[in-house]
Design a protein around this motif. Structure first.
Motif, PDB file in Angstrom:
ATOM      1  N   UNK A 107     -28.418 -39.414  -9.417  1.00  0.00           N
ATOM      2  CA  UNK A 107     -29.237 -38.833  -8.346  1.00  0.00           C
ATOM      3  C   UNK A 107     -29.625 -39.881  -7.314  1.00  0.00           C
ATOM      4  N   UNK A 108     -30.019 -41.071  -7.777  1.00  0.00           N
ATOM      5  CA  UNK A 108     -30.398 -42.122  -6.831  1.00  0.00           C
ATOM      6  C   UNK A 108     -29.201 -42.538  -5.982  1.00  0.00           C
ATOM      7  N   UNK A 109     -28.042 -42.729  -6.606  1.00  0.00           N
ATOM      8  CA  UNK A 109     -26.854 -43.077  -5.834  1.00  0.00           C
ATOM      9  C   UNK A 109     -26.522 -41.979  -4.831  1.00  0.00           C
ATOM     10  N   UNK A 110     -26.714 -40.736  -5.254  1.00  0.00           N
ATOM     11  CA  UNK A 110     -26.443 -39.617  -4.357  1.00  0.00           C
ATOM     12  C   UNK A 110     -27.335 -39.645  -3.134  1.00  0.00           C
ATOM     13  N   UNK A 111     -28.628 -39.860  -3.354  1.00  0.00           N
ATOM     14  CA  UNK A 111     -29.574 -39.920  -2.238  1.00  0.00           C
ATOM     15  C   UNK A 111     -29.262 -41.115  -1.337  1.00  0.00           C
ATOM     16  N   UNK A 112     -28.816 -42.216  -1.940  1.00  0.00           N
ATOM     17  CA  UNK A 112     -28.490 -43.425  -1.176  1.00  0.00           C
ATOM     18  C   UNK A 112     -27.126 -43.336  -0.496  1.00  0.00           C
ATOM     19  N   UNK A 123     -23.179 -52.454  -6.531  1.00  0.00           N
ATOM     20  CA  UNK A 123     -23.641 -53.834  -6.712  1.00  0.00           C
ATOM     21  C   UNK A 123     -24.540 -54.266  -5.548  1.00  0.00           C
ATOM     22  N   UNK A 124     -24.173 -53.874  -4.344  1.00  0.00           N
ATOM     23  CA  UNK A 124     -24.980 -54.214  -3.172  1.00  0.00           C
ATOM     24  C   UNK A 124     -26.355 -53.554  -3.262  1.00  0.00           C
ATOM     25  N   UNK A 125     -26.375 -52.319  -3.748  1.00  0.00           N
ATOM     26  CA  UNK A 125     -27.636 -51.603  -3.914  1.00  0.00           C
ATOM     27  C   UNK A 125     -28.500 -52.301  -4.964  1.00  0.00           C
ATOM     28  N   UNK A 126     -27.883 -52.756  -6.041  1.00  0.00           N
ATOM     29  CA  UNK A 126     -28.598 -53.457  -7.098  1.00  0.00           C
ATOM     30  C   UNK A 126     -29.229 -54.745  -6.567  1.00  0.00           C
ATOM     31  N   UNK A 127     -28.540 -55.433  -5.670  1.00  0.00           N
ATOM     32  CA  UNK A 127     -29.069 -56.681  -5.120  1.00  0.00           C
ATOM     33  C   UNK A 127     -30.355 -56.471  -4.327  1.00  0.00           C
ATOM     34  N   UNK A 128     -30.587 -55.251  -3.868  1.00  0.00           N
ATOM     35  CA  UNK A 128     -31.821 -54.965  -3.134  1.00  0.00           C
ATOM     36  C   UNK A 128     -33.055 -55.231  -3.999  1.00  0.00           C
ATOM     37  N   UNK A 129     -32.893 -55.152  -5.317  1.00  0.00           N
ATOM     38  CA  UNK A 129     -33.998 -55.506  -6.215  1.00  0.00           C
ATOM     39  C   UNK A 129     -34.522 -56.903  -5.891  1.00  0.00           C
ATOM     40  N   UNK A 130     -33.595 -57.833  -5.667  1.00  0.00           N
ATOM     41  CA  UNK A 130     -33.970 -59.230  -5.483  1.00  0.00           C
ATOM     42  C   UNK A 130     -34.437 -59.529  -4.056  1.00  0.00           C
ATOM     43  N   UNK A 131     -34.293 -58.539  -3.192  1.00  0.00           N
ATOM     44  CA  UNK A 131     -34.852 -58.624  -1.837  1.00  0.00           C
ATOM     45  C   UNK A 131     -36.176 -57.861  -1.768  1.00  0.00           C
ATOM     46  N   UNK A 132     -36.640 -57.405  -2.917  1.00  0.00           N
ATOM     47  CA  UNK A 132     -37.892 -56.651  -3.041  1.00  0.00           C
ATOM     48  C   UNK A 132     -37.870 -55.388  -2.186  1.00  0.00           C
ATOM     49  N   UNK A 133     -36.651 -54.854  -1.986  1.00  0.00           N
ATOM     50  CA  UNK A 133     -36.461 -53.619  -1.219  1.00  0.00           C
ATOM     51  C   UNK A 133     -37.112 -53.693   0.163  1.00  0.00           C
ATOM     52  N   UNK A 202     -42.896 -56.661  -9.406  1.00  0.00           N
ATOM     53  CA  UNK A 202     -42.910 -55.419  -8.651  1.00  0.00           C
ATOM     54  C   UNK A 202     -42.946 -55.716  -7.173  1.00  0.00           C
ATOM     55  N   UNK A 203     -42.362 -54.806  -6.426  1.00  0.00           N
ATOM     56  CA  UNK A 203     -42.445 -54.833  -4.983  1.00  0.00           C
ATOM     57  C   UNK A 203     -43.601 -53.934  -4.572  1.00  0.00           C
ATOM     58  N   UNK A 204     -44.320 -54.328  -3.525  1.00  0.00           N
ATOM     59  CA  UNK A 204     -45.479 -53.558  -3.098  1.00  0.00           C
ATOM     60  C   UNK A 204     -45.599 -53.624  -1.575  1.00  0.00           C
ATOM     61  N   UNK A 205     -45.885 -52.478  -0.975  1.00  0.00           N
ATOM     62  CA  UNK A 205     -46.020 -52.440   0.475  1.00  0.00           C
ATOM     63  C   UNK A 205     -46.223 -51.016   0.953  1.00  0.00           C
ATOM     64  N   UNK A 206     -46.102 -50.834   2.248  1.00  0.00           N
ATOM     65  CA  UNK A 206     -46.249 -49.502   2.840  1.00  0.00           C
ATOM     66  C   UNK A 206     -44.887 -48.818   2.868  1.00  0.00           C
ATOM     67  N   UNK A 207     -44.777 -47.625   2.273  1.00  0.00           N
ATOM     68  CA  UNK A 207     -43.479 -46.944   2.224  1.00  0.00           C
ATOM     69  C   UNK A 207     -42.931 -46.628   3.616  1.00  0.00           C
ATOM     70  N   UNK A 208     -41.631 -46.772   3.770  1.00  0.00           N
ATOM     71  CA  UNK A 208     -40.955 -46.352   4.998  1.00  0.00           C
ATOM     72  C   UNK A 208     -40.939 -44.823   5.032  1.00  0.00           C
ATOM     73  N   UNK A 209     -41.620 -44.196   5.987  1.00  0.00           N
ATOM     74  CA  UNK A 209     -41.716 -42.733   5.994  1.00  0.00           C
ATOM     75  C   UNK A 209     -40.408 -42.035   6.331  1.00  0.00           C
ATOM     76  N   UNK A 210     -39.443 -42.780   6.890  1.00  0.00           N
ATOM     77  CA  UNK A 210     -38.176 -42.171   7.294  1.00  0.00           C
ATOM     78  C   UNK A 210     -37.094 -42.282   6.225  1.00  0.00           C
ATOM     79  N   UNK A 211     -37.435 -42.847   5.081  1.00  0.00           N
ATOM     80  CA  UNK A 211     -36.443 -43.112   4.038  1.00  0.00           C
ATOM     81  C   UNK A 211     -36.205 -41.898   3.145  1.00  0.00           C
TER      82      UNK A 211
END
Length: 230
Positions: A107-112, A123-133, A202-211
């Motif tokens: 489902x997540x891959x589908x939405x992405x 793999x590129x999507x997984x790397x976003x973990x280390x960029x704290x999304x 954990x990553x923490x911040x203001x959610x992107x409303x357009x995502x």
């Protein structure tokens, strides 16, 4: 609850609303979090329960240029080496849990917009973990305790407190086991002692409303299947 009816933006006014609207956020605005809000969240979370008041947690909050440099170092480690977490990641699950995990990934891959067969995109999507999304702040939870079941419960209680308190403040979060994958990188960046284990982050911040990703809410099993009265 219909996920389309759940707002991920703005503050909440009750614990129930925080629980119902909290979910993992994977795309953030660059807007920084005021330090007084971060202090309020983590100071309140220190009231979380722990075995005999042992309080086995330490918290490291990283923002700004230091966070960006740490993201670069973690991404480099992920591209060039194998994860070596200090807490053993589970290797087996009951069949019903495995099905839920597989369905979640699909489902997540589908939405992405990622084809399950496209390994490079996954793999590129997984790397976003280390960029704290893209979050403005990253948090690492560490411990000097010998890790056992009850320490794990304590850390879980603390983490849940943080997630709900952040939601109360109108923030989004994403707890990430992946941020414990390269503990030496984190220790070096934050000059932590060797005996301080990097458990997770954990990553923490203001959610992107357009995502579109941020509109996705993980389904849960029904109460009838999981809760039993006697």
């Amino acid at each position: 609850m219909n996920s389309e009816m759940i707002s991920i933006h703005g503050k909440v006014t009750s614990m129930t609303e925080a629980l119902e609207t909290r979910h993992s956020i994977r795309e953030y605005l660059s807007q920084p979090i005021p330090e007084e809000i971060l202090k309020r969240i983590f100071e309140k979370a220190l009231r979380s329960p722990s075995w005999k008041n042992s309080q086995p947690w330490k918290v490291h909050i990283v923002s700004g240029e230091k966070k960006d440099l740490l993201a670069e170092a973690l991404t480099k480690a992920a591209l060039e080496s194998t994860p070596r977490p200090e807490t053993g990641w589970p290797e087996s699950y009951p069949s019903d849990a495995k099905k839920r995990m597989f369905d979640l990934g699909m489902k997540i891959y589908g939405v992405a917009g990622i084809d399950r067969k496209d390994k490079e995109a996954r793999d590129k999507f997984m790397l976003r973990n280390f960029e704290f999304f893209g979050a403005p702040t990253a948090v690492f939870i560490t411990s000097k305790f010998d890790l056992n079941f009850f320490v794990g419960i304590d850390l879980g209680c603390f983490l849940q407190s943080v997630l709900l308190l952040a939601r109360e403040e109108g923030l989004g979060t994403c707890p990430q086991a992946a941020l414990g994958a390269f503990p030496d990188v984190v220790r070096n960046a934050l000059t932590l002692p060797q005996e301080e284990k990097v458990i997770l982050g954990l990553s923490i911040g203001y959610p992107n409303p357009d995502s579109e990703l941020n509109r996705f809410h993980t389904p849960r099993e029904s109460a009838e299947d999981l809760i039993h009265f006697y």
